[in-house]
Design a protein around this motif. Structure first.
Motif, PDB file in Angstrom:
ATOM      1  N   TYR A  11       0.876  -1.172   0.000  1.00  0.00           N
ATOM      2  CA  TYR A  11       0.000   0.000   0.000  1.00  0.00           C
ATOM      3  C   TYR A  11       0.909   1.216   0.000  1.00  0.00           C
ATOM      4  CZ  TYR A  11      -3.960  -2.962   1.435  1.00  0.00           C
ATOM      5  OH  TYR A  11      -4.943  -3.909   1.493  1.00  0.00           O
ATOM      6  N   LYS A  12       0.635   2.151  -0.867  1.00  0.00           N
ATOM      7  CA  LYS A  12       1.426   3.399  -0.918  1.00  0.00           C
ATOM      8  C   LYS A  12       2.932   3.122  -0.909  1.00  0.00           C
ATOM      9  CE  LYS A  12      -2.175   5.670   1.720  1.00  0.00           C
ATOM     10  NZ  LYS A  12      -2.544   5.480   3.111  1.00  0.00           N
ATOM     11  N   LEU A  16       3.495  -4.689   2.511  1.00  0.00           N
ATOM     12  CA  LEU A  16       2.772  -5.261   3.640  1.00  0.00           C
ATOM     13  C   LEU A  16       3.053  -6.772   3.662  1.00  0.00           C
ATOM     14  CD1 LEU A  16       0.719  -4.726   5.913  1.00  0.00           C
ATOM     15  CD2 LEU A  16      -1.079  -5.237   4.272  1.00  0.00           C
ATOM     16  N   ARG A  35       0.462  -9.456  14.977  1.00  0.00           N
ATOM     17  CA  ARG A  35       0.042  -8.237  15.678  1.00  0.00           C
ATOM     18  C   ARG A  35      -0.854  -7.369  14.790  1.00  0.00           C
ATOM     19  NH1 ARG A  35       2.232  -4.158  13.465  1.00  0.00           N
ATOM     20  NH2 ARG A  35       4.198  -4.376  12.365  1.00  0.00           N
ATOM     21  N   GLY A  37      -2.311  -4.737  12.443  1.00  0.00           N
ATOM     22  CA  GLY A  37      -1.740  -3.995  11.322  1.00  0.00           C
ATOM     23  C   GLY A  37      -0.771  -4.804  10.475  1.00  0.00           C
ATOM     24  N   VAL A  38      -0.572  -6.072  10.818  1.00  0.00           N
ATOM     25  CA  VAL A  38       0.436  -6.883  10.120  1.00  0.00           C
ATOM     26  C   VAL A  38      -0.064  -7.361   8.744  1.00  0.00           C
ATOM     27  CG1 VAL A  38      -0.165  -9.183  11.037  1.00  0.00           C
ATOM     28  CG2 VAL A  38       2.220  -8.595  10.660  1.00  0.00           C
ATOM     29  N   GLY A  39      -1.400  -7.353   8.566  1.00  0.00           N
ATOM     30  CA  GLY A  39      -1.926  -7.714   7.242  1.00  0.00           C
ATOM     31  C   GLY A  39      -2.874  -8.904   7.216  1.00  0.00           C
ATOM     32  N   LYS A  40      -3.435  -9.269   8.372  1.00  0.00           N
ATOM     33  CA  LYS A  40      -4.326 -10.441   8.430  1.00  0.00           C
ATOM     34  C   LYS A  40      -5.596 -10.210   7.596  1.00  0.00           C
ATOM     35  CE  LYS A  40      -4.590 -10.254  12.941  1.00  0.00           C
ATOM     36  NZ  LYS A  40      -3.747  -9.050  13.146  1.00  0.00           N
ATOM     37  N   SER A  41      -6.238  -9.064   7.829  1.00  0.00           N
ATOM     38  CA  SER A  41      -7.463  -8.786   7.059  1.00  0.00           C
ATOM     39  C   SER A  41      -7.138  -8.667   5.573  1.00  0.00           C
ATOM     40  CB  SER A  41      -8.126  -7.496   7.554  1.00  0.00           C
ATOM     41  OG  SER A  41      -8.515  -7.632   8.900  1.00  0.00           O
ATOM     42  N   SER A  42      -5.957  -8.160   5.270  1.00  0.00           N
ATOM     43  CA  SER A  42      -5.569  -8.038   3.857  1.00  0.00           C
ATOM     44  C   SER A  42      -5.451  -9.412   3.196  1.00  0.00           C
ATOM     45  CB  SER A  42      -4.243  -7.277   3.734  1.00  0.00           C
ATOM     46  OG  SER A  42      -4.400  -5.983   4.275  1.00  0.00           O
ATOM     47  N   LYS A  45      -8.879 -10.470   2.397  1.00  0.00           N
ATOM     48  CA  LYS A  45      -9.385  -9.736   1.217  1.00  0.00           C
ATOM     49  C   LYS A  45      -8.820 -10.291  -0.083  1.00  0.00           C
ATOM     50  CE  LYS A  45     -10.205  -5.329   3.485  1.00  0.00           C
ATOM     51  NZ  LYS A  45      -9.559  -4.036   3.808  1.00  0.00           N
ATOM     52  N   GLU A  51      -8.993  -7.554  -3.004  1.00  0.00           N
ATOM     53  CA  GLU A  51      -7.655  -6.980  -3.107  1.00  0.00           C
ATOM     54  C   GLU A  51      -6.901  -7.907  -4.051  1.00  0.00           C
ATOM     55  OE1 GLU A  51      -5.927  -4.149  -2.703  1.00  0.00           O
ATOM     56  OE2 GLU A  51      -6.915  -3.948  -0.756  1.00  0.00           O
ATOM     57  N   GLU A 162     -11.399 -12.085  13.127  1.00  0.00           N
ATOM     58  CA  GLU A 162     -11.554 -11.794  14.566  1.00  0.00           C
ATOM     59  C   GLU A 162     -12.996 -12.029  15.029  1.00  0.00           C
ATOM     60  OE1 GLU A 162      -9.363 -10.925  16.774  1.00  0.00           O
ATOM     61  OE2 GLU A 162      -7.649 -10.211  15.618  1.00  0.00           O
ATOM     62  N   HIS A 194      -6.413 -12.625  17.450  1.00  0.00           N
ATOM     63  CA  HIS A 194      -5.399 -12.220  18.429  1.00  0.00           C
ATOM     64  C   HIS A 194      -5.499 -13.073  19.679  1.00  0.00           C
ATOM     65  CE1 HIS A 194      -5.815  -7.988  16.801  1.00  0.00           C
ATOM     66  NE2 HIS A 194      -4.539  -8.259  16.702  1.00  0.00           N
TER      67      HIS A 194
HETATM   68  N1  ATP Z   1      -6.937  -0.084   1.221  1.00  0.00           N
HETATM   69  C1  ATP Z   1      -5.840   0.278   1.931  1.00  0.00           C
HETATM   70  N2  ATP Z   1      -5.112   1.362   1.590  1.00  0.00           N
HETATM   71  C2  ATP Z   1      -4.007   1.698   2.283  1.00  0.00           C
HETATM   72  N3  ATP Z   1      -3.538   1.019   3.345  1.00  0.00           N
HETATM   73  C3  ATP Z   1      -4.230  -0.056   3.729  1.00  0.00           C
HETATM   74  C4  ATP Z   1      -5.411  -0.490   3.049  1.00  0.00           C
HETATM   75  N4  ATP Z   1      -5.866  -1.614   3.652  1.00  0.00           N
HETATM   76  C5  ATP Z   1      -5.019  -1.863   4.676  1.00  0.00           C
HETATM   77  N5  ATP Z   1      -4.032  -0.932   4.710  1.00  0.00           N
HETATM   78  C6  ATP Z   1      -2.925  -0.906   5.693  1.00  0.00           C
HETATM   79  O1  ATP Z   1      -2.311  -2.170   5.726  1.00  0.00           O
HETATM   80  C7  ATP Z   1      -1.957  -2.518   7.052  1.00  0.00           C
HETATM   81  C8  ATP Z   1      -2.498  -3.878   7.408  1.00  0.00           C
HETATM   82  O2  ATP Z   1      -3.897  -3.831   7.511  1.00  0.00           O
HETATM   83  P1  ATP Z   1      -4.772  -5.104   7.898  1.00  0.00           P
HETATM   84  O3  ATP Z   1      -6.134  -4.577   8.109  1.00  0.00           O
HETATM   85  O4  ATP Z   1      -4.592  -6.155   6.890  1.00  0.00           O
HETATM   86  O5  ATP Z   1      -4.092  -5.548   9.274  1.00  0.00           O
HETATM   87  P2  ATP Z   1      -4.596  -6.606  10.353  1.00  0.00           P
HETATM   88  O6  ATP Z   1      -3.469  -7.537  10.608  1.00  0.00           O
HETATM   89  O7  ATP Z   1      -5.884  -7.173   9.944  1.00  0.00           O
HETATM   90  O8  ATP Z   1      -4.780  -5.686  11.662  1.00  0.00           O
HETATM   91  P3  ATP Z   1      -5.851  -5.844  12.881  1.00  0.00           P
HETATM   92  O9  ATP Z   1      -5.329  -6.958  13.750  1.00  0.00           O
HETATM   93  O10 ATP Z   1      -5.752  -4.530  13.579  1.00  0.00           O
HETATM   94  O11 ATP Z   1      -7.185  -6.108  12.304  1.00  0.00           O
HETATM   95  C9  ATP Z   1      -2.453  -1.389   7.944  1.00  0.00           C
HETATM   96  O12 ATP Z   1      -1.352  -0.567   8.253  1.00  0.00           O
HETATM   97  C10 ATP Z   1      -3.433  -0.672   7.093  1.00  0.00           C
HETATM   98  O13 ATP Z   1      -3.473   0.700   7.381  1.00  0.00           O
END
Ligand code: ATP
Ligand code: MG
Length: 217
Positions: A11-12, A16, A35, A37-42, A45, A51, A162, A194
């Motif tokens: 991203y940007k 990730l 942890r 913000g590590v990218g689990k939801s990504s 997706k 995504e 989660e 988590h």
């Molecule tokens: N569409 C997007 N555009 C820019 N940055 C994004 C986008 N989607 C996610 N990010 C960034 O990617 C990183 C990982 O996001 P993600 O939601 O995958 O983390 P996560 O492991 O699910 O976190 P959490 O445990 O808090 O749910 C974050 O820093 C988030 O800001």
């Protein structure tokens, strides 16, 4: 059935995920940890093609991220159940309609919609609350409704982001018992979490995400 091959996502201009490779087989139950913000939801997706990788490939059944056509994405999504941490229920529709809605969009007949919706609501223990609206439900009940909605099209995999995040231990255990039951019936489950207590209590394969890389732990 779900395969990541050298998947990179940024991203940007910031990485990730870097060269992620793993497989989830039919009927697996897998935790995805790491942890915030590590990218689990990504990763979730990427599986429902909300995504796309910058490089590498995600394969889900017969579809691949490098070849899927836009009009095939809804077809793929009907084979995947997704539940979100914040439930994403429609507040102005009752429990029955929130679940039935996912079938209505497939053009199913109303008798079949009724039968399947009642069956899946009963299965998650929400049959008696079918006429209530989401704002009248507890968090646990909203999550049970969201699970019923995710199951209505009989998905091959349930992606759970989660699912116990906002719930106390009693409600969390109730959710876990349902996920275990669904899994025993043959639906694969990939659950981002988590909650190490839950993971200890319900042991399954675990993939941990750290610094953009995935490790089996
Ligand atoms: N569409 C997007 N555009 C820019 N940055 C994004 C986008 N989607 C996610 N990010 C960034 O990617 C990183 C990982 O996001 P993600 O939601 O995958 O983390 P996560 O492991 O699910 O976190 P959490 O445990 O808090 O749910 C974050 O820093 C988030 O800001
Ligand atoms: Mg997340």
């Amino acid at each position: 059935m779900i395969e990541f091959f050298n998947v990179t996502l940024s991203y940007k201009n910031e990485f990730l995920l870097k060269d992620i490779t793993f497989k989830i087989n039919k009927g697996d139950f897998v935790y995805l940890t790491g942890r915030s913000g590590v990218g689990k939801s990504s990763i979730l997706k990427l599986i429902y093609f909300d995504e796309f990788p910058d490089s590498g490939n995600v394969t889900v059944n017969n579809f691949s991220s490098s070849q899927i056509m836009i009009n095939e994405i809804p077809v793929l999504r009907r084979t995947i159940g997704v539940i979100f941490q914040d439930y994403k229920l429609l507040p102005d529709r009752n429990v029955f309609e929130n679940v039935a809605f996912a079938l209505r969009v497939t053009g199913a007949k109303s008798k079949e919609i009724r039968k399947k919706t009642v069956r899946v609501l009963t299965e998650v223990g929400m049959g008696h609350k079918r006429n209530q609206y989401p704002p009248q439900l507890s968090g646990g009940e909203q999550q049970l409704t969201a699970i019923a909605r995710a199951l209505i099209n009989n998905p091959f995999v349930l992606l759970a982001d989660e699912p116990t995040g906002n719930l106390d231990s009693r409600a969390s255990n109730q959710i876990m018992n349902i996920l275990e039951k669904i899994n025993h019936r043959g639906t694969a489950v990939l659950m981002a979490s988590h909650n190490l207590n839950i993971i200890k209590q319900y042991p399954h394969r675990r993939l941990n995400l750290e610094n953009g890389a995935i490790k089996e732990v």
